[in-house]
Scaffold this motif. Structure first.
Motif, PDB file in Angstrom:
ATOM      1  N   HIS A 133      -3.730 -10.646   2.683  1.00 61.98           N
ATOM      2  CA  HIS A 133      -2.888 -11.828   2.845  1.00 61.98           C
ATOM      3  C   HIS A 133      -3.708 -13.113   2.728  1.00 61.98           C
ATOM      4  CE1 HIS A 133       1.278 -10.854   3.274  1.00 61.98           C
ATOM      5  NE2 HIS A 133       1.006  -9.848   4.083  1.00 61.98           N
ATOM      6  N   ASN A 134      -4.952 -13.066   3.140  1.00 63.55           N
ATOM      7  CA  ASN A 134      -5.815 -14.230   2.920  1.00 63.55           C
ATOM      8  C   ASN A 134      -6.022 -14.473   1.434  1.00 63.55           C
ATOM      9  OD1 ASN A 134      -6.140 -14.773   5.662  1.00 63.55           O
ATOM     10  ND2 ASN A 134      -8.023 -13.583   5.835  1.00 63.55           N
ATOM     11  N   GLN A 135      -6.111 -13.398   0.646  1.00 61.74           N
ATOM     12  CA  GLN A 135      -6.184 -13.538  -0.808  1.00 61.74           C
ATOM     13  C   GLN A 135      -4.965 -14.275  -1.346  1.00 61.74           C
ATOM     14  OE1 GLN A 135      -7.105  -9.144  -1.663  1.00 61.74           O
ATOM     15  NE2 GLN A 135      -7.701 -10.148  -3.564  1.00 61.74           N
ATOM     16  N   ALA A 136      -3.792 -13.858  -0.906  1.00 63.06           N
ATOM     17  CA  ALA A 136      -2.547 -14.460  -1.385  1.00 63.06           C
ATOM     18  C   ALA A 136      -2.468 -15.931  -0.984  1.00 63.06           C
ATOM     19  CB  ALA A 136      -1.343 -13.687  -0.838  1.00 63.06           C
ATOM     20  N   ILE A 137      -2.876 -16.238   0.242  1.00 62.15           N
ATOM     21  CA  ILE A 137      -2.854 -17.626   0.708  1.00 62.15           C
ATOM     22  C   ILE A 137      -3.766 -18.485  -0.161  1.00 62.15           C
ATOM     23  CG2 ILE A 137      -3.575 -19.133   2.614  1.00 62.15           C
ATOM     24  CD1 ILE A 137      -2.534 -16.909   4.522  1.00 62.15           C
ATOM     25  N   ALA A 138      -4.931 -17.940  -0.526  1.00 63.16           N
ATOM     26  CA  ALA A 138      -5.875 -18.687  -1.357  1.00 63.16           C
ATOM     27  C   ALA A 138      -5.360 -18.899  -2.777  1.00 63.16           C
ATOM     28  CB  ALA A 138      -7.219 -17.960  -1.399  1.00 63.16           C
ATOM     29  N   ALA A 139      -4.426 -18.059  -3.207  1.00 69.20           N
ATOM     30  CA  ALA A 139      -3.893 -18.142  -4.570  1.00 69.20           C
ATOM     31  C   ALA A 139      -2.693 -19.077  -4.684  1.00 69.20           C
ATOM     32  CB  ALA A 139      -3.506 -16.745  -5.064  1.00 69.20           C
ATOM     33  N   VAL A 163       3.266 -12.978  -9.299  1.00 66.79           N
ATOM     34  CA  VAL A 163       1.868 -12.660  -9.557  1.00 66.79           C
ATOM     35  C   VAL A 163       1.530 -11.336  -8.888  1.00 66.79           C
ATOM     36  CG1 VAL A 163      -0.516 -13.411  -9.216  1.00 66.79           C
ATOM     37  CG2 VAL A 163       1.280 -15.104  -9.610  1.00 66.79           C
ATOM     38  N   LEU A 164       0.852 -10.471  -9.626  1.00 66.47           N
ATOM     39  CA  LEU A 164       0.389  -9.204  -9.072  1.00 66.47           C
ATOM     40  C   LEU A 164      -1.136  -9.214  -9.043  1.00 66.47           C
ATOM     41  CD1 LEU A 164       0.687  -6.245  -8.130  1.00 66.47           C
ATOM     42  CD2 LEU A 164       0.777  -5.595 -10.566  1.00 66.47           C
ATOM     43  N   ILE A 165      -1.699  -9.064  -7.856  1.00 66.35           N
ATOM     44  CA  ILE A 165      -3.145  -8.940  -7.690  1.00 66.35           C
ATOM     45  C   ILE A 165      -3.426  -7.500  -7.281  1.00 66.35           C
ATOM     46  CG2 ILE A 165      -5.174  -9.729  -6.419  1.00 66.35           C
ATOM     47  CD1 ILE A 165      -3.689 -12.344  -5.852  1.00 66.35           C
ATOM     48  N   GLN A 166      -4.246  -6.810  -8.058  1.00 67.76           N
ATOM     49  CA  GLN A 166      -4.537  -5.403  -7.782  1.00 67.76           C
ATOM     50  C   GLN A 166      -5.967  -5.261  -7.272  1.00 67.76           C
ATOM     51  OE1 GLN A 166      -2.530  -4.136 -11.836  1.00 67.76           O
ATOM     52  NE2 GLN A 166      -2.768  -2.328 -10.537  1.00 67.76           N
ATOM     53  N   ASN A 167      -6.090  -4.861  -6.012  1.00 69.02           N
ATOM     54  CA  ASN A 167      -7.409  -4.608  -5.435  1.00 69.02           C
ATOM     55  C   ASN A 167      -7.861  -3.189  -5.774  1.00 69.02           C
ATOM     56  OD1 ASN A 167      -7.669  -7.155  -4.247  1.00 69.02           O
ATOM     57  ND2 ASN A 167      -6.569  -6.513  -2.397  1.00 69.02           N
ATOM     58  N   GLN A 168      -9.162  -3.046  -5.933  1.00 73.13           N
ATOM     59  CA  GLN A 168      -9.719  -1.725  -6.262  1.00 73.13           C
ATOM     60  C   GLN A 168      -9.788  -0.815  -5.047  1.00 73.13           C
ATOM     61  OE1 GLN A 168     -10.333  -0.817  -9.521  1.00 73.13           O
ATOM     62  NE2 GLN A 168      -9.298  -2.798  -9.757  1.00 73.13           N
ATOM     63  N   ASN A 169      -9.769  -1.415  -3.859  1.00 76.53           N
ATOM     64  CA  ASN A 169      -9.802  -0.654  -2.617  1.00 76.53           C
ATOM     65  C   ASN A 169      -8.761  -1.216  -1.654  1.00 76.53           C
ATOM     66  OD1 ASN A 169     -12.343   0.951  -3.186  1.00 76.53           O
ATOM     67  ND2 ASN A 169     -13.175  -1.129  -3.298  1.00 76.53           N
ATOM     68  N   ASN A 170      -8.461  -0.441  -0.621  1.00 79.75           N
ATOM     69  CA  ASN A 170      -7.557  -0.918   0.412  1.00 79.75           C
ATOM     70  C   ASN A 170      -8.330  -1.853   1.335  1.00 79.75           C
ATOM     71  OD1 ASN A 170      -5.652  -1.381   2.361  1.00 79.75           O
ATOM     72  ND2 ASN A 170      -5.432   0.749   3.000  1.00 79.75           N
ATOM     73  N   VAL A 187       0.027  -8.503  -3.488  1.00 75.76           N
ATOM     74  CA  VAL A 187      -1.337  -7.989  -3.481  1.00 75.76           C
ATOM     75  C   VAL A 187      -1.249  -6.494  -3.201  1.00 75.76           C
ATOM     76  CG1 VAL A 187      -3.636  -8.142  -2.465  1.00 75.76           C
ATOM     77  CG2 VAL A 187      -2.197 -10.189  -2.603  1.00 75.76           C
ATOM     78  N   ASP A 188      -1.625  -5.696  -4.202  1.00 72.56           N
ATOM     79  CA  ASP A 188      -1.561  -4.245  -4.034  1.00 72.56           C
ATOM     80  C   ASP A 188      -2.928  -3.713  -3.638  1.00 72.56           C
ATOM     81  OD1 ASP A 188       0.098  -1.695  -4.444  1.00 72.56           O
ATOM     82  OD2 ASP A 188      -1.762  -1.286  -5.539  1.00 72.56           O
ATOM     83  N   ASN A 189      -2.966  -3.004  -2.511  1.00 72.31           N
ATOM     84  CA  ASN A 189      -4.223  -2.492  -1.962  1.00 72.31           C
ATOM     85  C   ASN A 189      -4.508  -1.068  -2.437  1.00 72.31           C
ATOM     86  OD1 ASN A 189      -5.616  -4.447  -0.538  1.00 72.31           O
ATOM     87  ND2 ASN A 189      -4.390  -4.208   1.306  1.00 72.31           N
ATOM     88  N   ALA A 190      -4.657  -0.928  -3.769  1.00 73.26           N
ATOM     89  CA  ALA A 190      -5.047   0.350  -4.370  1.00 73.26           C
ATOM     90  C   ALA A 190      -4.051   1.464  -4.064  1.00 73.26           C
ATOM     91  CB  ALA A 190      -6.452   0.749  -3.926  1.00 73.26           C
ATOM     92  N   SER A 191      -2.768   1.167  -4.262  1.00 71.19           N
ATOM     93  CA  SER A 191      -1.736   2.181  -4.049  1.00 71.19           C
ATOM     94  C   SER A 191      -1.922   3.340  -5.026  1.00 71.19           C
ATOM     95  CB  SER A 191      -0.344   1.579  -4.248  1.00 71.19           C
ATOM     96  OG  SER A 191      -0.044   0.632  -3.262  1.00 71.19           O
ATOM     97  N   SER A 192      -1.572   4.539  -4.570  1.00 68.47           N
ATOM     98  CA  SER A 192      -1.670   5.730  -5.422  1.00 68.47           C
ATOM     99  C   SER A 192      -0.303   6.286  -5.796  1.00 68.47           C
ATOM    100  CB  SER A 192      -2.485   6.815  -4.704  1.00 68.47           C
ATOM    101  OG  SER A 192      -1.869   7.164  -3.464  1.00 68.47           O
ATOM    102  N   TYR A 251       0.874  -1.180   0.000  1.00 66.11           N
ATOM    103  CA  TYR A 251       0.000   0.000   0.000  1.00 66.11           C
ATOM    104  C   TYR A 251       0.910   1.228   0.000  1.00 66.11           C
ATOM    105  CZ  TYR A 251      -3.343   3.573   1.333  1.00 66.11           C
ATOM    106  OH  TYR A 251      -4.102   4.718   1.367  1.00 66.11           O
ATOM    107  N   ASN A 252       1.006   1.860  -1.154  1.00 63.50           N
ATOM    108  CA  ASN A 252       1.922   2.996  -1.329  1.00 63.50           C
ATOM    109  C   ASN A 252       3.339   2.625  -0.895  1.00 63.50           C
ATOM    110  OD1 ASN A 252      -0.174   4.567  -2.331  1.00 63.50           O
ATOM    111  ND2 ASN A 252      -0.642   5.482  -0.350  1.00 63.50           N
ATOM    112  N   SER A 253       3.801   1.501  -1.419  1.00 57.65           N
ATOM    113  CA  SER A 253       5.106   0.943  -1.045  1.00 57.65           C
ATOM    114  C   SER A 253       6.125   1.043  -2.175  1.00 57.65           C
ATOM    115  CB  SER A 253       4.937  -0.524  -0.636  1.00 57.65           C
ATOM    116  OG  SER A 253       3.894  -0.694   0.281  1.00 57.65           O
ATOM    117  N   ALA A 254       5.927   2.000  -3.072  1.00 54.12           N
ATOM    118  CA  ALA A 254       6.776   2.089  -4.265  1.00 54.12           C
ATOM    119  C   ALA A 254       8.248   2.260  -3.932  1.00 54.12           C
ATOM    120  CB  ALA A 254       6.303   3.247  -5.152  1.00 54.12           C
TER     121      ALA A 254
END
Length: 340
Positions: A100-106, A86-93, A39-44, A13-16
């Protein structure tokens, strides 16, 4: 070298500013990494774009793992893609825990390394931890010696400890690194660079959640550590596995932390106690923690009355928390019965 698989999961999250150093250190591990999931949580701040660019520069020889059959939101359906990043981009934070649960499921690897984007690892970090966990199947989580990036002489974390008032701390935080040379069991591990076995993940998950999604962020690693211990798993600290942590806002003063963060951190402790504390020990814990609770809440009412709003989330989530408590407590009783 054993044949156990490992994936590395990073939530950004804004970790560029940090993510590329983190990824390069992961790619440099002396243990084969089957998959890296970001998993990116809608970084700006362009973080997701940096990950995509880095992904495109990975040598073809390392792009060996098919993602066929995995439902990832930013990968077109039916497109054949071979990559270990793998890059998963969420639309919201969505928060640290749900992401992390998303990543575990993937992933379906034998081991999962949960890693903060502002942390870089020594090349043997993964191999050392997996060696310990393979040697003792009761070890479900492990960590190395995490040092402050700004001063490698000081400890960031050597695992987690929890006192009798159910307050959790990073072991050794701010202390000289040369005082923490003894490897051994710990209560749990910091989510900044935590290795978890898939066996423990599957065993202690509640309704399919390893990290409690209601926590959003903060203390979710303590909750996992406590639940793991209650279910019979061990944590381990390897003093020779080294990581370097930027640590961010946690090294600054309390008043510099956003109120949103302070509210989450404050109320998650009570959610954790409600779920995990057994009826047998609840009164004792209340008695022991009473002096701290009186002092802390007196300070809060005088200096930070805005924190009290955090209780809204507790009561709004109470039905779900109650259901989770029932499952955790029933599992503890069942395992004690079989053990005896």
């Amino acid at each position: 070298m054993n044949n156990k698989t490992v994936s590395v999961h990073i939530v950004t999250y804004n970790s560029a500013d940090d993510i590329i150093d983190c990824l390069e250190a992961v790619m440099a591990q002396d243990y084969p990494i089957e998959k890296i999931v970001v998993v990116d949580n809608a970084s700006s701040d362009g973080c997701a774009e940096r990950v995509s660019t880095f992904r495109s520069t990975i040598p073809k020889a390392s792009l060996t793992h098919s993602l066929e059959g995995i439902d990832l939101p930013n990968i077109p359906k039916n497109e054949e893609i071979f990559t270990n990043l793998v890059l998963i981009q969420n639309q919201n934070n969505t928060g640290f825990a749900p992401a992390h649960n998303q990543a575990i499921a993937a992933t379906d690897t034998d081991y999962v390394l949960v890693l903060n984007p502002d942390l870089t690892l020594a090349p043997d970090y993964v191999s050392r931890l997996i060696a310990h966990m393979e040697a003792n199947p009761q070890i479900g989580s492990a960590t190395g010696k995490l040092l402050l990036k700004g001063d490698h002489r000081l400890v960031d974390s050597t695992g987690l400890r929890m006192n009798r008032a159910r307050r959790a701390f990073d072991r050794g935080a701010g202390e000289p690194a040369d005082q923490w040379t003894q490897s051994g069991p710990v209560f749990g591990v910091s989510g900044a660079a935590a290795m978890y076995s898939r066996r423990m993940i599957d065993d202690i998950s509640v309704d399919g959640e390893f990290f409690d999604a209601d926590f959003f962020a903060y203390k979710e690693d303590v909750d996992v550590a406590w639940r793991g211990q209650l279910f019979g798993w061990q944590g381990y600290y390897d003093a020779e596995a080294i990581g370097y942590h930027e640590r961010g806002w946690k090294t600054s003063g309390r008043n510099t932390k956003p109120m949103f963060i302070r509210r989450i951190s404050y109320i998650n402790r009570y959610k954790m106690i409600y779920k995990n504390e057994t009826a047998r020990t609840m009164l004792k814990t209340i008695f022991i923690s009473l002096p701290y609770e009186i002092a802390a809440h007196g300070y809060m009412l005088l200096r930070e009355p805005q924190l009290i709003i955090a209780w809204k989330s507790f009561f709004s989530q109470l039905p779900a928390l109650k259901k989770k408590r029932e499952y955790v407590q029933a599992t503890i009783k069942e395992r004690k019965k079989h053990k005896n």
